[in-house]
Scaffold this motif. Structure first.
Motif: not given
Ligand SMILES: CC(C)(COP(=O)([O-])OP(=O)([O-])OC[C@H]1O[C@@H](n2cnc3c(N)ncnc32)[C@H](O)[C@@H]1OP(=O)([O-])[O-])[C@@H](O)C(=O)NCCC(=O)NCCSC(=O)C[C@@](C)(O)CC(=O)[O-]
Length: 256
Positions: A82-84, A183-185, A26-29
């Protein structure tokens, strides 16, 4: 995730082009809402291992976070795709049970996703495993609500795509020049390249309304800009042989 606002603010958006944004919570939303978005992407993982790495939570926790996001977006009239991730194999948990993916697909459609993109994030899928996956998923979703998102790490992307087309799925994710990865794979390469996809569809007689000559130019531009050789075999192979798109189509269809 932290510089999304800069990207969306500085992007010169074109009419008719869709700019969905990845929203993990929701933060991101709420941040994205300030950037005048029309569509969001939510992206649960198909495996516990990848969910922990990519979202820092379990699959179940991720789905409940995404449900909060989808509920709000549907209320606000914003489209949700949605993506999985890791629908066939996971770098941490290995092979994935297609029944798990069918369940997550059903959850996403119930949340209000207009479409679910099935991501073979590390590209380990084959035509056989993709067929097994789609047999399961099509128990809970219609082909028109599914998209194919194949990375080409093992060079299986186009074969997997043809397997998906056989099930009547017609929405495919690709990237120009095969850019991307995750980056995670570790070692995951980009999606199937748009140039190779369009050449395949030309050969199948699909009217894509896309000019491959222009795609090749765009692929060269971005590869030069990034200083990264193209991952598109078609872009590499075609060279400067064709000026006219009709010649490429004839070649792809092997029209004598
Ligand atoms: C989801 C989190 C943030 C949880 O990460 P977390 O550490 O559990 O989150 P948190 O709630 O503890 O917060 C940590 C920090 O992140 C910030 N934060 C928290 N939420 C957000 C947000 N929405 N936007 C910006 N900042 C955010 C939050 O404010 C805090 O900042 P700090 O107080 O330390 O300065 C982290 O795991 C993350 O960033 N995940 C996404 C990583 C990513 O980008 N992955 C690639 C996506 S593409 C993909 O998945 C594949 C796909 C879809 O393409 C299909 C496929 O090929 O499979």
């Amino acid at each position: 995730m932290s510089d999304g606002v800069d990207v969306m603010t500085n992007l010169k958006r074109k009419n008719g082009v869709n700019y969905p944004v990845l929203i993990p919570n929701l933060k991101g939303y709420h941040t994205a809402k300030k950037c005048n978005i029309e569509e969001i992407a939510i992206f649960p993982a198909g495996s516990e291992g990848f969910s922990q790495k990519n979202l820092n939570c379990s699959v179940e926790e991720g789905l409940s976070r995404f449900k909060e996001v989808a509920d709000q977006a549907v209320k606000d009239g914003i489209r949700v795709r949605g993506y999985i991730s890791c629908v066939v194999g996971c770098p941490y948990d290995g092979p994935i049970n297609p029944k798990n993916i069918a369940k997550i697909t059903e959850d996403l459609l119930t949340m209000g996703c207009y479409e679910v993109s099935l991501g073979d994030t590390i590209g380990v899928g084959t035509a056989a495993s993709v067929r097994r996956l789609l047999h399961e998923v099509l128990h809970v979703a219609k082909p028109k609500h599914l998209a194919l998102h194949f990375h080409d790490t093992y060079g299986q992307g186009l074969a997997n795509l043809v397997a998906g087309l056989e099930f009547g799925i017609t929405t495919v994710d690709s990237s120009i020049s095969g850019l991307g990865g995750c980056p995670y794979a570790r070692g995951a390469s980009g999606n199937i390249s748009t140039e190779d996809l369009v050449y395949l569809l030309y050969g199948l007689g699909v009217n894509t309304h896309i000019e491959l000559t222009k795609l090749i130019e765009a692929g060269r531009f971005i590869s030069n800009f990034l200083g990264k050789p193209t991952d598109s075999r078609v872009n590499r192979a075609i060279g400067d042989r064709f000026k006219d798109n009709k010649d490429i189509i004839r070649m792809a269809k092997c029209d004598s």
